[in-house]
Design an enzyme around this catalytic site. Structure first.
Site, PDB file in Angstrom:
ATOM      1  N   GLN A  66       0.827  -1.202   0.000  1.00  0.00           N
ATOM      2  CA  GLN A  66       0.000   0.000   0.000  1.00  0.00           C
ATOM      3  C   GLN A  66       0.866   1.259   0.000  1.00  0.00           C
ATOM      4  O   GLN A  66       1.926   1.301   0.614  1.00  0.00           O
ATOM      5  CB  GLN A  66      -0.908   0.001   1.231  1.00  0.00           C
ATOM      6  CG  GLN A  66      -2.146   0.850   1.045  1.00  0.00           C
ATOM      7  CD  GLN A  66      -3.244   0.471   2.026  1.00  0.00           C
ATOM      8  OE1 GLN A  66      -3.298  -0.645   2.507  1.00  0.00           O
ATOM      9  NE2 GLN A  66      -4.114   1.407   2.306  1.00  0.00           N
TER      10      GLN A  66
ATOM     11  N   HIS B 120       0.307  -3.794  10.881  1.00  0.00           N
ATOM     12  CA  HIS B 120       1.431  -4.637  11.307  1.00  0.00           C
ATOM     13  C   HIS B 120       1.868  -4.367  12.747  1.00  0.00           C
ATOM     14  O   HIS B 120       3.051  -4.234  13.035  1.00  0.00           O
ATOM     15  CB  HIS B 120       2.617  -4.495  10.339  1.00  0.00           C
ATOM     16  CG  HIS B 120       2.278  -4.909   8.948  1.00  0.00           C
ATOM     17  ND1 HIS B 120       2.014  -6.222   8.617  1.00  0.00           N
ATOM     18  CD2 HIS B 120       2.111  -4.190   7.815  1.00  0.00           C
ATOM     19  CE1 HIS B 120       1.709  -6.276   7.331  1.00  0.00           C
ATOM     20  NE2 HIS B 120       1.758  -5.061   6.826  1.00  0.00           N
TER      21      HIS B 120
ATOM     22  N   ARG C 105      -9.567  -7.803   4.012  1.00  0.00           N
ATOM     23  CA  ARG C 105      -8.385  -7.418   4.793  1.00  0.00           C
ATOM     24  C   ARG C 105      -8.364  -5.903   5.006  1.00  0.00           C
ATOM     25  O   ARG C 105      -8.125  -5.418   6.115  1.00  0.00           O
ATOM     26  CB  ARG C 105      -7.126  -7.886   4.050  1.00  0.00           C
ATOM     27  CG  ARG C 105      -5.800  -7.697   4.782  1.00  0.00           C
ATOM     28  CD  ARG C 105      -4.695  -8.322   3.923  1.00  0.00           C
ATOM     29  NE  ARG C 105      -3.364  -8.236   4.539  1.00  0.00           N
ATOM     30  CZ  ARG C 105      -2.515  -7.229   4.370  1.00  0.00           C
ATOM     31  NH1 ARG C 105      -2.871  -6.192   3.611  1.00  0.00           N
ATOM     32  NH2 ARG C 105      -1.326  -7.244   4.948  1.00  0.00           N
TER      33      ARG C 105
ATOM     34  N   GLN D 115       0.993 -12.237   9.484  1.00  0.00           N
ATOM     35  CA  GLN D 115       1.483 -11.028   8.826  1.00  0.00           C
ATOM     36  C   GLN D 115       0.655  -9.791   9.184  1.00  0.00           C
ATOM     37  O   GLN D 115       1.159  -8.680   9.184  1.00  0.00           O
ATOM     38  CB  GLN D 115       1.459 -11.300   7.314  1.00  0.00           C
ATOM     39  CG  GLN D 115       1.964 -10.206   6.424  1.00  0.00           C
ATOM     40  CD  GLN D 115       0.972  -9.925   5.319  1.00  0.00           C
ATOM     41  OE1 GLN D 115      -0.152  -9.530   5.576  1.00  0.00           O
ATOM     42  NE2 GLN D 115       1.405 -10.127   4.093  1.00  0.00           N
TER      43      GLN D 115
ATOM     44  N   SER E  10       3.733  -6.798   2.376  1.00  0.00           N
ATOM     45  CA  SER E  10       2.422  -6.714   3.034  1.00  0.00           C
ATOM     46  C   SER E  10       1.337  -7.258   2.104  1.00  0.00           C
ATOM     47  O   SER E  10       1.351  -8.435   1.772  1.00  0.00           O
ATOM     48  CB  SER E  10       2.148  -5.272   3.486  1.00  0.00           C
ATOM     49  OG  SER E  10       1.021  -5.201   4.304  1.00  0.00           O
ATOM     50  N   LEU E  11       0.393  -6.425   1.651  1.00  0.00           N
ATOM     51  CA  LEU E  11      -0.661  -6.930   0.766  1.00  0.00           C
ATOM     52  C   LEU E  11      -0.068  -7.568  -0.483  1.00  0.00           C
ATOM     53  O   LEU E  11      -0.685  -8.442  -1.109  1.00  0.00           O
ATOM     54  CB  LEU E  11      -1.626  -5.807   0.370  1.00  0.00           C
ATOM     55  CG  LEU E  11      -1.216  -4.908  -0.800  1.00  0.00           C
ATOM     56  CD1 LEU E  11      -1.707  -5.446  -2.137  1.00  0.00           C
ATOM     57  CD2 LEU E  11      -1.691  -3.504  -0.614  1.00  0.00           C
TER      58      LEU E  11
END
Length: 313
Positions: free
Chosen positions: A10, A204, A120, A253, A95-96
């Site tokens: 992101q 996170h 998510r 994660q 991440s994503l």
């Protein structure tokens, strides 16, 4: 040359993302159409036209970034005639981007990846009321001193290292006041600059546990198969191919540290010398040299990028 394909997280989204790919390749239009259908939403129009404020929403930015990343890989495979395993020895995502990597590697169906990322994004947004959490980038500091700064700054609240991006760039996440204290504590440990990030939630860190619980439940209902090339997981900084283990890492994660620097270093030990960033932006390809000066970063964003890459692949 040994390559890994990497997928952005992101922050790389921008109005107009994927437009040139859709204009040049039916394959990209098909990907965007499949994501729209899976979500019951005209996400491709939002990607094309904005408004930016809607595209930046976590629940939209995450599937949008994944859609462009997968489009790039499918163009290489379908239009370029190069199957992923012939181009890359590993996949990894920030991440994503881990979901993008898994969809590109065939472990997750595209429609499932889109729906999971929508959930998510929604779950992460709901986990913490707006204004309660924050994230900050600490520049010129390494992981361990940043972790020490977080311990000193917590004072009964939560603040943790969210991303170890490498090259002296560490991101911290947690309660807003604790993040502000962590910036000051880090400066005393040599951090050159600390700046709050324009994010809508503290990703996170342990405050995201409600989102992790939501993802655990959602992933239990999704079919996942071994990826065609191994995934280097964020929370392990090592490879994983077993579907059950991948699901567990995806849950961890949400609240865990993105060990990007260590993941890149792991791939280097496996002989990887080039990271190819697939999708939107050049964040990950730009970080490569800061992590290891002997490695090369390359970004595939546009039709001309793809055509040039295919000539050398």
């Amino acid at each position: 040359m040994s390559r890994a394909f990497v997928f952005p997280g992101q922050g790389s989204q921008a109005v107009g993302m994927g437009v040139d790919l859709a204009g040049a390749f039916t394959t990209a239009r098909d990907v965007f159409g499949e994501v729209d259908e899976a979500l019951g939403q005209n996400l491709s129009k939002l990607m094309r036209e904005g408004p930016e404020s809607d595209l930046t929403l976590t629940e939209n930015a995450q599937p949008a970034l994944m859609a462009v990343s997968v489009a790039v890989v499918r163009i290489l495979e379908k239009d370029g005639g190069k199957p992923l395993p012939s181009l890359a020895d590993y996949v990894a995502g920030h991440s994503l981007g881990e979901y993008s990597a898994l969809a590109a590697a065939g472990a997750l169906q595209l429609a499932d990846a889109a729906r999971l990322l929508k959930l998510r994004g929604q779950s992460m947004q709901k986990a913490v009321p707006v204004g309660v959490g924050a994230m900050a980038a600490l520049l010129g500091i390494e992981l361990e001193p940043a972790q020490e700064a977080c311990k000193e700054a917590a004072q009964g609240q939560i603040v943790a290292v969210a991303n170890d991006n490498g090259g002296g760039q560490v991101v911290v996440s947690g309660h807003k006041e604790a993040v502000e204290r962590a910036i000051e504590a880090a400066k005393a440990k040599g951090c050159k600059r600390g700046m709050m990030l324009p994010v809508s939630a503290p990703f996170h860190c342990p405050l995201m546990q409600p989102a992790a619980d939501a993802m655990k439940a959602a992933l239990e209902g999704v079919a996942l198969v071994p990826p065609r090339v191994p995934l280097v997981a964020n929370v392990l900084a090592a490879e994983v191919s077993d579907p059950g283990a991948i699901k567990q890492r995806l849950v961890e994660q949400v609240t865990g540290l993105v060990r990007w620097r260590e993941g890149v270093q792991y791939m280097k030990t496996k002989g990887i010398d080039t990271l190819v960033e697939c999708g939107t932006g050049k964040v990950l390809s730009g970080l490569v040299k800061r992590i290891d000066k002997d490695m090369t970063g390359l970004a595939l964003n546009t039709p001309s990028d793809i055509e040039a890459f295919l000539k050398t692949a």
